[in-house]
Design a protein around this motif. Sequence first.
Motif, PDB file in Angstrom:
ATOM      1  N   THR A 174      -3.590   4.278 -24.719  1.00 38.07           N
ATOM      2  CA  THR A 174      -2.895   4.430 -23.439  1.00 38.07           C
ATOM      3  C   THR A 174      -1.444   4.873 -23.598  1.00 38.07           C
ATOM      4  O   THR A 174      -0.708   4.941 -22.614  1.00 38.07           O
ATOM      5  CB  THR A 174      -2.932   3.109 -22.652  1.00 38.07           C
ATOM      6  OG1 THR A 174      -2.381   2.061 -23.463  1.00 38.07           O
ATOM      7  CG2 THR A 174      -4.353   2.753 -22.259  1.00 38.07           C
TER       8      THR A 174
ATOM      9  N   LYS B 105       0.663  -2.429 -20.865  1.00 39.54           N
ATOM     10  CA  LYS B 105      -0.477  -1.539 -20.623  1.00 39.54           C
ATOM     11  C   LYS B 105      -0.947  -0.863 -21.904  1.00 39.54           C
ATOM     12  O   LYS B 105      -2.072  -0.342 -21.960  1.00 39.54           O
ATOM     13  CB  LYS B 105      -0.115  -0.485 -19.577  1.00 39.54           C
ATOM     14  CG  LYS B 105       0.924   0.516 -20.027  1.00 39.54           C
ATOM     15  CD  LYS B 105       1.181   1.565 -18.951  1.00 39.54           C
ATOM     16  CE  LYS B 105       2.191   2.606 -19.438  1.00 39.54           C
ATOM     17  NZ  LYS B 105       2.456   3.638 -18.423  1.00 39.54           N
ATOM     18  N   GLU B 106      -0.097  -0.842 -22.936  1.00 39.79           N
ATOM     19  CA  GLU B 106      -0.496  -0.322 -24.244  1.00 39.79           C
ATOM     20  C   GLU B 106      -0.912  -1.452 -25.178  1.00 39.79           C
ATOM     21  O   GLU B 106      -1.874  -1.328 -25.940  1.00 39.79           O
ATOM     22  CB  GLU B 106       0.654   0.467 -24.869  1.00 39.79           C
ATOM     23  CG  GLU B 106       1.087   1.675 -24.059  1.00 39.79           C
ATOM     24  CD  GLU B 106       2.252   2.412 -24.687  1.00 39.79           C
ATOM     25  OE1 GLU B 106       2.397   2.358 -25.924  1.00 39.79           O
ATOM     26  OE2 GLU B 106       3.039   3.041 -23.949  1.00 39.79           O
TER      27      GLU B 106
ATOM     28  N   ASN C 133       4.154 -10.431 -22.756  1.00 40.25           N
ATOM     29  CA  ASN C 133       3.290 -10.216 -23.921  1.00 40.25           C
ATOM     30  C   ASN C 133       3.059 -11.498 -24.706  1.00 40.25           C
ATOM     31  O   ASN C 133       1.961 -11.748 -25.216  1.00 40.25           O
ATOM     32  CB  ASN C 133       3.917  -9.175 -24.852  1.00 40.25           C
ATOM     33  CG  ASN C 133       3.849  -7.766 -24.291  1.00 40.25           C
ATOM     34  OD1 ASN C 133       2.977  -7.453 -23.497  1.00 40.25           O
ATOM     35  ND2 ASN C 133       4.786  -6.926 -24.691  1.00 40.25           N
TER      36      ASN C 133
ATOM     37  N   PRO D 181       5.045  -2.062 -24.223  1.00 38.67           N
ATOM     38  CA  PRO D 181       4.485  -2.026 -22.868  1.00 38.67           C
ATOM     39  C   PRO D 181       3.144  -2.743 -22.791  1.00 38.67           C
ATOM     40  O   PRO D 181       2.226  -2.429 -23.573  1.00 38.67           O
ATOM     41  CB  PRO D 181       4.324  -0.520 -22.596  1.00 38.67           C
ATOM     42  CG  PRO D 181       5.334   0.130 -23.492  1.00 38.67           C
ATOM     43  CD  PRO D 181       5.354  -0.710 -24.737  1.00 38.67           C
TER      44      PRO D 181
END
Length: 420
Positions: free
Chosen positions: A131, A154-155, A21, A152
């Motif tokens: 998501t 993807k979020e 991240n 995460p």
Amino acid sequence: MKAEIIAVGTELLLGQIVNTNAQYLSQELAALGIDVYFQTVVGDNMDRLQEAIRTAQKRADVLIFTGGLGPTQDDLTKDALAAVLGRSLHLDRLAMDHVEQFFKDRSRPMTENNKRQALSIDGASPLPNSTGLAIGNALSEDGKHYILLPGPPKELMPMFEEQVKNWILQHVLTEEKPLYSRMLKFAGIGESALETELLDLIEGQSDPTLAPYAKESEVTVRVSTKALSVTEAEEKLDALEAQIRARLPENLYANEDVPIEKVIVDLLTEHHLTVAVAESCTGGLLMGNLTAIPGCATVFKGGIVCYSNDMKEKLLNVPHDLLEGEEAPGAVSKETAEVLAEQVRMVMDADFGLSVTGVAGPAYSERKPVGLVYIGLSERGKPTTTFQLNLKGNRETIRLRSAKSILYQLWRRLNERALV
């Protein structure tokens, strides 16, 4: 404008997960003209997290948090920031509806602790999670800006793209000129050699600015400028790109963030040409790189992974006495690379044939050292060219560099055609 990224999670400190991240956010913030001066990782501990927040307040204008927004008692990010700012938490009704609907749709009971994912700091703008379940927050106080994102990727990434960028433009960069960037992509040259070629531009930069980034087997230079209009920005970026292109015409393959495979597929498509591949030590990696590009079906004829000598003989007619025997050059040789490239081109009736054969490791093969690789480039109606590579690194690095090296040679050949 200075920023600090605070990644929250004991699992990061233990090395159980990699903090991707921070890399993503640093790149995105740089594109917006916000400099990341510090990246902090702190465990799931209230006292240490509050200490990290107070330290970041002293040295950054924008504090971006990742992680610690989940349902369990060790998800403390909102609690810690609320305590430092002297604010309370409240349940966001829309977020709570989203959480409840999630469990209802799956016919699963919702435990009480899931309500924590719908908590919001008083006065903050909620950032809906498209998501996942945990909402983010964004707020400003006393000239400082705070953005809370889920852990995460993807979020986090969709939330940043869909909501945070716009919030930053509206609340953080209100008096800043827009930042415009262009990604210049290079192949066939290392980061240190590229820097040497551009050193005077880097040292003398003011506007536009240059920032090199290196990944395995490719180098990127981000060229950025602040301007009042797209036209003004394009004029400044065009001028600097022209200087760089004049110095490195054989290495600068794109002025946007695309892999070299994409440029190759586009060039092959434009000129109605096809390519076929024969791989030994790369074991299909080269084919995988090409077929990952949408639209490759019209230009990629196919490939053969001829890992053993038997398959080199049976599938691509490499002479036995070239591969084995006391005086044979062997499978890892320019002679074999040449035959492989020519044969796969002819067998598949392609305009170009590519080949890779070498020692990826971890041990010697044919009494030849790890990292010795030969690549071949065959073109219909022209003599076949081979190249010897002496690569360093582990097995995967050698395989990747081998695949990228032959792609670079094909790009150069196609680029020469385009310039004729």
